[in-house]
Design a protein around this motif. Structure first.
Motif, PDB file in Angstrom:
ATOM      1  N   ILE A   1      30.969 126.022  39.622  1.00  0.00           N
ATOM      2  CA  ILE A   1      31.633 125.143  38.452  1.00  0.00           C
ATOM      3  C   ILE A   1      32.971 124.072  38.344  1.00  0.00           C
ATOM      4  O   ILE A   1      33.577 123.669  39.496  1.00  0.00           O
ATOM      5  CB  ILE A   1      32.423 126.262  37.818  1.00  0.00           C
ATOM      6  N   TYR A   2      33.258 123.635  37.332  1.00  0.00           N
ATOM      7  CA  TYR A   2      34.256 122.652  37.444  1.00  0.00           C
ATOM      8  C   TYR A   2      35.175 122.551  35.950  1.00  0.00           C
ATOM      9  O   TYR A   2      34.147 123.821  35.941  1.00  0.00           O
ATOM     10  CB  TYR A   2      33.720 121.365  37.243  1.00  0.00           C
ATOM     11  N   ARG A   3      36.770 123.003  36.554  1.00  0.00           N
ATOM     12  CA  ARG A   3      37.404 123.436  35.363  1.00  0.00           C
ATOM     13  C   ARG A   3      38.155 122.395  35.185  1.00  0.00           C
ATOM     14  O   ARG A   3      39.600 121.818  36.325  1.00  0.00           O
ATOM     15  CB  ARG A   3      37.966 124.665  35.812  1.00  0.00           C
ATOM     16  N   GLU A   4      38.956 122.120  34.034  1.00  0.00           N
ATOM     17  CA  GLU A   4      39.530 121.786  33.655  1.00  0.00           C
ATOM     18  C   GLU A   4      41.432 122.312  33.113  1.00  0.00           C
ATOM     19  O   GLU A   4      40.640 122.545  31.580  1.00  0.00           O
ATOM     20  CB  GLU A   4      39.044 120.102  32.595  1.00  0.00           C
ATOM     21  N   ILE A   5      42.131 122.457  33.310  1.00  0.00           N
ATOM     22  CA  ILE A   5      42.382 122.794  32.518  1.00  0.00           C
ATOM     23  C   ILE A   5      43.820 121.780  31.584  1.00  0.00           C
ATOM     24  O   ILE A   5      44.394 121.012  32.325  1.00  0.00           O
ATOM     25  CB  ILE A   5      43.725 123.736  32.681  1.00  0.00           C
ATOM     26  N   THR A   6      44.320 121.424  30.380  1.00  0.00           N
ATOM     27  CA  THR A   6      44.976 120.859  29.669  1.00  0.00           C
ATOM     28  C   THR A   6      45.987 121.443  28.635  1.00  0.00           C
ATOM     29  O   THR A   6      46.063 122.354  28.363  1.00  0.00           O
ATOM     30  CB  THR A   6      44.133 119.588  28.790  1.00  0.00           C
TER      31      THR A   6
ATOM     32  N   LYS B   1      42.103 117.884  53.019  1.00  0.00           N
ATOM     33  CA  LYS B   1      43.260 117.491  52.305  1.00  0.00           C
ATOM     34  C   LYS B   1      42.846 117.913  50.327  1.00  0.00           C
ATOM     35  O   LYS B   1      41.790 117.828  50.712  1.00  0.00           O
ATOM     36  CB  LYS B   1      43.475 115.950  51.914  1.00  0.00           C
ATOM     37  N   ASP B   2      43.078 118.957  49.193  1.00  0.00           N
ATOM     38  CA  ASP B   2      43.304 119.161  48.453  1.00  0.00           C
ATOM     39  C   ASP B   2      41.523 119.972  48.725  1.00  0.00           C
ATOM     40  O   ASP B   2      40.905 120.159  47.624  1.00  0.00           O
ATOM     41  CB  ASP B   2      42.979 118.441  47.624  1.00  0.00           C
TER      42      ASP B   2
ATOM     43  N   LEU C   1      40.517 120.998  45.080  1.00  0.00           N
ATOM     44  CA  LEU C   1      41.149 120.444  43.880  1.00  0.00           C
ATOM     45  C   LEU C   1      41.430 118.938  43.382  1.00  0.00           C
ATOM     46  O   LEU C   1      41.224 117.580  44.779  1.00  0.00           O
ATOM     47  CB  LEU C   1      43.153 120.947  44.184  1.00  0.00           C
ATOM     48  N   GLN C   2      40.420 118.343  42.297  1.00  0.00           N
ATOM     49  CA  GLN C   2      40.281 117.056  42.129  1.00  0.00           C
ATOM     50  C   GLN C   2      41.692 115.933  41.339  1.00  0.00           C
ATOM     51  O   GLN C   2      41.978 115.275  41.572  1.00  0.00           O
ATOM     52  CB  GLN C   2      39.431 116.420  41.515  1.00  0.00           C
TER      53      GLN C   2
ATOM     54  N   LEU D   1      45.464 119.777  34.730  1.00  0.00           N
ATOM     55  CA  LEU D   1      44.430 120.253  36.056  1.00  0.00           C
ATOM     56  C   LEU D   1      43.019 120.293  35.984  1.00  0.00           C
ATOM     57  O   LEU D   1      42.448 120.791  35.431  1.00  0.00           O
ATOM     58  CB  LEU D   1      45.491 121.105  36.457  1.00  0.00           C
ATOM     59  N   THR D   2      42.405 119.959  37.006  1.00  0.00           N
ATOM     60  CA  THR D   2      41.240 119.742  37.568  1.00  0.00           C
ATOM     61  C   THR D   2      40.593 119.782  38.517  1.00  0.00           C
ATOM     62  O   THR D   2      41.703 120.013  39.660  1.00  0.00           O
ATOM     63  CB  THR D   2      40.539 118.415  37.090  1.00  0.00           C
TER      64      THR D   2
END
Length: 613
Positions: free
Chosen positions: A538-543, A566-567, A580-581, A607-608
Motif C-alpha cells: 500500500i501507498y500512503r500520503e499524509i498532508t 537509503k529511505d 519512504l518516498q 509525507l509519502t
C-alpha cells in the motif's frame, strides 16, 4: 460487497482433524525420533550436502535483483545459493520420518523457486508468488502436480492442489509454514493400503490446505515408503530456512479397554464432585466405546464409565473430554484432569502400563446433542479421538468478498489490547486490504488474500467484530500517527489529551476508495491510502495544512528496525518493508520507544511512504 455463506469453511470444534487420522497399521519405526528443532550450527543434520548449501548467521534479499540473497557469518540459518557455476542439488535430512508436524521459517529470493518434499516424495512448492491473486498448484504453498510423460502436452500434470488463497510475503521477508502430515500405510507384505495426507497446512497464519489425500508422489518425488527423508529442492533458486522443527508421531496409541458403565438419574443438577457410588443405577453394562447414549435415559442423567487405559510410552499426556450437551469429569491413574464441568482438559504425567480410568458424562437438560469423547496426545502420539462423532458447528460463516473496492465499519480485535471500536476495513480486488482506526488516524493492519469474516458481527446478536481472512500484518498497539515531540527522545503521545484531535470521517473517490480526514493540533489532515499498482503493498500520503511546530509522524514500531538502503527499512525481524518516498527533506530517525524501536520523521506538510509485505 458480496456476502457469502460457505459450508466448507464452517467453524470447527476443538477436535479439529482427529477423525481424519486412520488407525495405524504398518508405519515402520525410525532409528530415533526427531522431536524439536533441527540443529543448524552446521550441515551435519543432512546427508552429503552439496557446495551450494551453507549455514549462516543471517540472510537478506535484494529487491530488484533476482535470485540474490546476502548472508552474514554465524549459525542458525540454512541457505542455498545456486548459480551458473554451481547448479545446486537437493538436500536430504539424515533422519527419516513417517507421521510428522513440520514447522519452519523460510525466505525466498526475488523470482526464486524451491520446494519441500515430505518423505522425499510429496512436494510443497516454495516460490516467489508475491502479488499473485489467483494462485495455482505451482505457486507458493501449492501441492505440486503429479506427472505422466506419456500424456499429451498440456495434460502431463495432474492432481496438483493450489493453496486456498495466496498468503505469500515479499522476497526477503520471513514466511512461516506449518504442516501436519500423515504418511502412507502399508500392510505386512509392503502393499500400500492407505494414501498419504496433508492433514493441515498453514502459511503465514492462513490455512491453505485441509485433509488433502496424496494419491502418489508428486513430480520428481521418490517412490512411496513407510519412512523417508525430508528433502529440500536445491537446483532452482536461492532460498533460506531457519527454526526448522520436526515432531514425529511414531509411538503406538493408548487403548481404552474393559469399559463398564452405570447410568444414574440426576436429581438436583450436576456437581462435578458428586459421589455416585451411593446412588442406584438405572442401567449398567459393558461398552465397546465411549458414548453419551448408553442406557434408557435422554435427559437429566449421568453415565459413569470405568475401564483401563493401556499406555505403552511413559510421559506427559494432554487429555481433553468432549461433552457437548452436558458436562463431565475425568480421572486417569487416580489423578483428576481439570476440575470437571464443561471444559475438562489438562496434562498428566503417566507411566507405561494398564492404568485405571474413570469418565463421567452428565446431561442436565435437552439442549444440544448429547455426545461424549476423549482426545489424547502424548510423546510421539498425534492427538486422536475416542467416542461419539463430533457434530460440527452448523453456523455458516458470513464472509465479505471484495470483488470491487469495499468498505466495512466494525470493531476489530488487537491481541492484548482493547478492541478498535471505530475500525474501517477497506478491501480491494487486488486482494490487498487494510484497517484504519478513526480514533487515532492510524493504519492498524494490512493483509493479503481474502477479505473479512463477519460472523461474530452479524450472527444472532453478534458482538460487532470482523476478522481478516488473509495473511495479516499488524503494526503494533494502536497509536496516533501524528504527535508533537519536545525532542527526539520524548515519549510518543499516549492519548488525545492536548492534541485537539477531531475525526472528520472520509470521502470517496470515483473508484470508491476513501480519503480519511481529521484535525490535530489545529491542523487539517488528509490521509490517502491506496493499493500499489503491482499489488505488492500500500501507498500512503499524509498532508498536513500548516503543521504545528515539532510535529512528527510515527511510521513504524517493532523490536527491530533496520535501514537496508537509503529511505528503505525492514521492520520487526524482516516481517515487512517500509519505503519512504517523500518527507519534504526531513530526516527520519530510528529511536528507542516504549514498545522497542520506533521510526519517526518530522512533518513538513506532506509525507509519502509505502508498506510492502
Amino acid at each position: 460487497m458480496v456476502l457469502q455463506s460457505n459450508n466448507s469453511l464452517r467453524s470447527r470444534s476443538w477436535i479439529g482433524f482427529l477423525c481424519v487420522c486412520g488407525a495405524g497399521l504398518v508405519l515402520g519405526r525410525p532409528a530415533f525420533a526427531q522431536q524439536g528443532p533441527l540443529p543448524l550450527h552446521d550441515l551435519s543434520a543432512f546427508k552429503n550436502a552439496g557446495s551450494t548449501w551453507q549455514v549462516a548467521g543471517d540472510v537478506s534479499a535484494v529487491l530488484g535483483k533476482p535470485n540474490t540473497l546476502r548472508t552474514t557469518k554465524g549459525t542458525g540459518v540454512l541457505v542455498n545459493l545456486p548459480g551458473k557455476k554451481h547448479h545446486g542439488a537437493d538436500l536430504f535430512s539424515g533422519m527419516e520420518h513417517g507421521d510428522i508436524d513440520l514447522e519452519l521459517d523460510y525466505m525466498m529470493a526475488e523470482g526464486s523457486n524451491s520446494g519441500i518434499y515430505l518423505q522425499g516424495s510429496y512436494e510443497l512448492q516454495l516460490l516467489d508468488s508475491w502479488g499473485v491473486t489467483a494462485p495455482r498448484s505451482g505457486d507458493n504453498g501449492g501441492i505440486y502436480e503429479r506427472w505422466n510423460d506419456d500424456m499429451p502436452e498440456g495434460q502431463k500434470g495432474y492432481q496438483g492442489y493450489a493453496p486456498r488463497q495466496n498468503a505469500s510475503k515479499a522476497p526477503g521477508l520471513w514466511q512461516h509454514l506449518k504442516v501436519s502430515f500423515q504418511a502412507p500405510r502399508f500392510d505386512a507384505a509392503g502393499k500400500k493400503i492407505e494414501n498419504a495426507r496433508i492433514i493441515r497446512a498453514e502459511l503465514n497464519g492462513v490455512m491453505i490446505h485441509e485433509n488433502v489425500e496424496l494419491m502418489g508422489p508428486t513430480r520428481g518425488g521418490a517412490a512411496e515408503k513407510p519412512l523417508g527423508p525430508l528433502r529440500i529442492q536445491g537446483d532452482h533458486g536461492a532460498v533460506a530456512f531457519k527454526n526448522i522443527s520436526i515432531r514425529e508421531f511414531s509411538q503406538p496409541r493408548p487403548q481404552l479397554t474393559g469399559l463398564q458403565y452405570n447410568v444414574f438419574k440426576l436429581k438436583d443438577g450436576f456437581k462435578p464432585g458428586t459421589d455416585f457410588s451411593k446412588e442406584k443405577a438405572e442401567a449398567s453394562g459393558n461398552a465397546a466405546q465411549l458414548t453419551a447414549n448408553a442406557g434408557p435415559l435422554s435427559k437429566e442423567y449421568a453415565i459413569l464409565y470405568k475401564g483401563t487405559l493401556r499406555v505403552q510410552q511413559a510421559g506427559e499426556y494432554n487429555l481433553a473430554l468432549n461433552t457437548p450437551g452436558g458436562g463431565g469429569r475425568l480421572k486417569v491413574n487416580n489423578q483428576s484432569v481439570g476440575n470437571g464441568g464443561n471444559n475438562v482438559r489438562g496434562k498428566l504425567q503417566l507411566p507405561a502400563g494398564d492404568l485405571p480410568v474413570e469418565i463421567l458424562y452428565a446431561r442436565t437438560g435437552d439442549w444440544g446433542s448429547p455426545a461424549l469423547g476423549l482426545a489424547i496426545a502424548g510423546p510421539g502420539i498425534r492427538e486422536f479421538y475416542l467416542g461419539d462423532a463430533v457434530t460440527p458447528d452448523q453456523t455458516d460463516p458470513i464472509l465479505v468478498d471484495a470483488a470491487a473496492n469495499t468498505i466495512l465499519r466494525s470493531f476489530m480485535d488487537v491481541p492484548g489490547q482493547p478492541k478498535v471500536t471505530h475500525a474501517v476495513s477497506v478491501g480491494s480486488p487486488e486482494k490487498v486490504h487494510y484497517t484504519y482506526d478513526l480514533d487515532k488516524g492510524m493504519l492498524v493492519q494490512v493483509w493479503r488474500g481474502n477479505f473479512l469474516e463477519t460472523t461474530p458481527m452479524w450472527h444472532e446478536r453478534g458482538n460487532g467484530t470482523a476478522r481478516p481472512l488473509g495473511a495479516l500484518q499488524r503494526f503494533g498497539t494502536p497509536f496516533f500517527t501524528l504527535g508533537k515531540l519536545s525532542g527526539e527522545a520524548a515519549a510518543w503521545v499516549a492519548d488525545s489529551a492536548g492534541t485537539g484531535y477531531r475525526p472528520k470521517g472520509y470521502v470517496l473517490d470515483a473508484q470508491d476508495r476513501p480519503t480519511f480526514r481529521y484535525q490535530i493540533y489545529g491542523s487539517a489532515v488528509t490521509d490517502v491510502i491506496r493499493v500499489t499498482d503491482n499489488g505488492h503493498g500500500i501507498y500512503r500520503e499524509i498532508t498536513v495544512a500548516s503543521p504545528a511546530v515539532d510535529l512528527y509522524a510515527k511510521l513504524a514500531e517493532g523490536e527491530q528496525i533496520e535501514m537496508i538502503e537509503k529511505d528503505f527499512y525492514v521492520i520487526d525481524g524482516k516481517a515487512w518493508y517500509l519505503q519512504l518516498q517523500d518527507a519534504g527533506g526531513a530526516k527520519p530517525v530510528v529511536r528507542n520507544g516504549a514498545k522497542g524501536k520506533e521510526l519517526v520523521v518530522p512533518v513538513r506538510g506532506k509525507l509519502t511512504y509505502s508498506i510492502l509485505f
